[in-house]
Design an enzyme around this catalytic site. Structure first.
Site, PDB file in Angstrom:
ATOM      1  N   ASP A 164       0.871  -1.325  -0.039  1.00  0.00           N
ATOM      2  CA  ASP A 164       0.210   0.023   0.002  1.00  0.00           C
ATOM      3  C   ASP A 164       0.779   1.504   0.016  1.00  0.00           C
ATOM      4  O   ASP A 164       0.477   2.232  -0.884  1.00  0.00           O
ATOM      5  CB  ASP A 164      -0.944  -0.014   1.284  1.00  0.00           C
ATOM      6  CG  ASP A 164      -2.390  -0.455   1.094  1.00  0.00           C
ATOM      7  OD1 ASP A 164      -3.003  -0.158   0.075  1.00  0.00           O
ATOM      8  OD2 ASP A 164      -3.002  -1.055   2.080  1.00  0.00           O
ATOM      9  N   GLU A 208      -4.658   7.510   0.706  1.00  0.00           N
ATOM     10  CA  GLU A 208      -5.021   6.888   2.078  1.00  0.00           C
ATOM     11  C   GLU A 208      -4.057   6.756   3.084  1.00  0.00           C
ATOM     12  O   GLU A 208      -4.141   7.116   4.287  1.00  0.00           O
ATOM     13  CB  GLU A 208      -5.801   5.588   1.699  1.00  0.00           C
ATOM     14  CG  GLU A 208      -6.265   4.922   3.133  1.00  0.00           C
ATOM     15  CD  GLU A 208      -6.756   3.539   2.588  1.00  0.00           C
ATOM     16  OE1 GLU A 208      -7.463   3.039   3.641  1.00  0.00           O
ATOM     17  OE2 GLU A 208      -6.805   3.295   1.718  1.00  0.00           O
ATOM     18  N   ASP A 217      -5.943   5.426  -4.318  1.00  0.00           N
ATOM     19  CA  ASP A 217      -6.264   4.310  -3.172  1.00  0.00           C
ATOM     20  C   ASP A 217      -5.253   3.117  -3.708  1.00  0.00           C
ATOM     21  O   ASP A 217      -5.311   2.553  -4.772  1.00  0.00           O
ATOM     22  CB  ASP A 217      -7.662   3.626  -3.260  1.00  0.00           C
ATOM     23  CG  ASP A 217      -7.770   2.945  -1.966  1.00  0.00           C
ATOM     24  OD1 ASP A 217      -7.030   2.227  -1.505  1.00  0.00           O
ATOM     25  OD2 ASP A 217      -8.940   2.431  -1.736  1.00  0.00           O
ATOM     26  N   ILE A 260      -4.204   0.119  -2.762  1.00  0.00           N
ATOM     27  CA  ILE A 260      -4.799  -1.319  -3.088  1.00  0.00           C
ATOM     28  C   ILE A 260      -6.177  -1.192  -2.306  1.00  0.00           C
ATOM     29  O   ILE A 260      -6.063  -1.071  -1.183  1.00  0.00           O
ATOM     30  CB  ILE A 260      -3.998  -2.188  -2.351  1.00  0.00           C
ATOM     31  CG1 ILE A 260      -2.532  -2.463  -2.901  1.00  0.00           C
ATOM     32  CG2 ILE A 260      -4.871  -3.612  -2.312  1.00  0.00           C
ATOM     33  CD1 ILE A 260      -1.728  -3.499  -2.497  1.00  0.00           C
ATOM     34  N   ASP A 261      -7.330  -0.990  -3.137  1.00  0.00           N
ATOM     35  CA  ASP A 261      -8.426  -1.014  -2.510  1.00  0.00           C
ATOM     36  C   ASP A 261      -9.134  -2.385  -2.099  1.00  0.00           C
ATOM     37  O   ASP A 261      -8.584  -3.369  -2.952  1.00  0.00           O
ATOM     38  CB  ASP A 261      -9.580  -0.334  -3.368  1.00  0.00           C
ATOM     39  CG  ASP A 261     -10.963  -0.149  -2.800  1.00  0.00           C
ATOM     40  OD1 ASP A 261     -11.009   0.562  -1.930  1.00  0.00           O
ATOM     41  OD2 ASP A 261     -12.137  -0.548  -3.596  1.00  0.00           O
ATOM     42  N   THR A 301      -7.978  -3.827   0.811  1.00  0.00           N
ATOM     43  CA  THR A 301      -6.739  -4.210   1.479  1.00  0.00           C
ATOM     44  C   THR A 301      -7.078  -5.444   2.303  1.00  0.00           C
ATOM     45  O   THR A 301      -6.036  -6.574   2.111  1.00  0.00           O
ATOM     46  CB  THR A 301      -6.096  -3.467   2.425  1.00  0.00           C
ATOM     47  OG1 THR A 301      -5.839  -2.069   1.699  1.00  0.00           O
ATOM     48  CG2 THR A 301      -4.860  -3.790   2.964  1.00  0.00           C
ATOM     49  N   ASP A 306     -11.503   6.116  -2.466  1.00  0.00           N
ATOM     50  CA  ASP A 306     -12.282   4.940  -2.666  1.00  0.00           C
ATOM     51  C   ASP A 306     -13.148   5.174  -4.123  1.00  0.00           C
ATOM     52  O   ASP A 306     -13.148   4.375  -5.046  1.00  0.00           O
ATOM     53  CB  ASP A 306     -13.267   4.556  -1.939  1.00  0.00           C
ATOM     54  CG  ASP A 306     -12.736   3.861  -0.624  1.00  0.00           C
ATOM     55  OD1 ASP A 306     -11.694   3.071  -0.691  1.00  0.00           O
ATOM     56  OD2 ASP A 306     -13.073   4.192   0.398  1.00  0.00           O
TER      57      ASP A 306
END
Length: 377
Positions: free
Chosen positions: A54, A79, A153, A155-156, A158, A298
């Site tokens: 991330d 994020e 984002d 890695i949406d 996670t 997101d």
């Protein structure tokens, strides 16, 4: 501007490569997890994790886009905090250094003693991405980068990325959970209006190569600026009765209100980005969320693509308020430049009051009509 769109796609491709790389070594992957605490915790989850992937992906995107488009520096948001706690309890600020060797040395301070892994990741960070996409190369636009800002984002989903499940059978093409719902999301919005104008969604774990068993990805992009609407996809025809995708955490009153409208076509999935992607791909006609548990990072990228397809993402609570007082104008859409001043941490960027993502306006209208009957919304 076409150069910026290509750069967003290239950054997402590099990010997807890093995400795949981090999952190839499972014992190593287990060491790359740090629990989010304090103001960075998403209150919806009992446990919410960030991974080195991330943080690294976010910093790579910031570095690459900021280097190519200096006007974006200071306006690329994500994020994740770039601080990562290593096995010795030391806090390391993850960043892209000048050379692969310097980046490897910094990563080694997190990954010690895994020198080979640090060098592999550093090589991925500094690699050049070659895009072979004639349609994308042919896009000609003129939007000044100094008018834009970026939400990432890295890695949406996670939690799904960490879990890594590959055995979740899709229902009508929609996976209820699993690794396929882990996405890279990069969205650009107008700094002044907050309106999303460019979006890229990358699916790093779209499918496995049947021969090598290595993961293959794919990406989608959209442009919605002024009167320009361009997209790598075409909208699918509307269904007579909409299919609506929800979070499994969605409450009973919302499910009950939408049930008669959808008949047997209520579906459930993980990840806000993935549920919005299901609408973009025509697997669902709307995504409804009644809680403020999604955030600017997101929604920005998929919202831009939905706009490119003729749809959008409305602020649910505000749309219902407008409807109840007889406002017949377009429902208010989410914007991405206005933090909630009274909130702290990630809650400053929460999409408070929920959302509805859609492609076809008639489906938005029918969903809002059904939800208008739900007390408390």
């Amino acid at each position: 501007m076409a150069g910026l769109l290509q750069a967003l796609v290239g950054a997402a491709e590099k990010a997807a490569h890093i995400a795949r790389l981090c999952r190839q070594e499972e014992p190593l992957f287990q060491l790359l997890v740090a629990e989010k605490t304090g103001a960075d915790r998403n209150r919806r989850f009992l446990q919410d994790f960030k991974t080195l992937a991330d943080v690294l992906i976010q910093e790579v995107i910031k570095h690459d886009l900021g280097k190519e488009f200096p006007a974006l520096q200071g306006h690329i948001h994500g994020e994740e905090s770039n601080e990562f706690r290593n096995a010795q309890g030391e806090t390391v600020s993850v960043r892209v250094c000048t050379t692969p060797g310097e980046t490897a040395a910094l990563l080694l301070s997190v990954l010690e003693p895994e020198r080979a892994a640090a060098e592999l990741l550093a090589a991925a960070v500094h690699r050049d991405v070659a895009l072979v996409d004639a349609e994308l190369a042919g896009v000609a636009l003129s939007i000044p980068p100094q008018d834009l800002a970026i939400w990432i984002d890295p890695i949406d989903s996670t939690n799904e990325y960490i879990g890594g499940r590959e055995d979740v059978a899709p229902i009508d093409g929609i996976a209820p959970a699993g690794l396929c719902s882990a996405l890279v999301l990069i969205g650009a919005y107008d700094r002044h209006t907050g309106c999303p104008v460019l979006g890229v969604i990358n699916e790093p774990f779209f499918r496995r190569d049947p021969l090598t068993r290595r993961w293959q990805g794919r990406y989608h992009w959209g442009v919605a600026y002024g009167d320009t609407r361009l997209c790598s996809l075409s909208p699918t025809p509307p269904r007579p009765s909409p299919c609506v995708v929800l979070s499994r955490a969605e409450g009973g009153p919302v499910r009950a209100a939408l049930g008669p409208l959808c008949r047997d076509r209520l579906r459930f999935a993980a990840g806000a980005g993935y549920k919005m992607l299901c609408v973009i791909l025509g697997l669902a006609d709307a995504y409804v969320l009644s809680e403020g548990s999604t955030f600017a990072w997101d929604a920005c990228a998929p919202h831009a693509i939905l706009r490119a397809l003729g749809g959008g993402t409305v602020a649910l609570a505000a749309a219902l308020r407008a409807r109840r007082v007889g406002d017949t104008g377009p429902p208010p859409e989410l914007v991405y430049n206005r933090p909630a001043e009274e909130a702290t941490g990630v809650e400053r960027w929460a999409n408070r009051g929920g959302l509805v993502a859609y492609v076809h306006p008639q489906h938005l209208e029918s969903v809002l009509a059904a939800l208008a009957t739900v007390p408390g919304l």
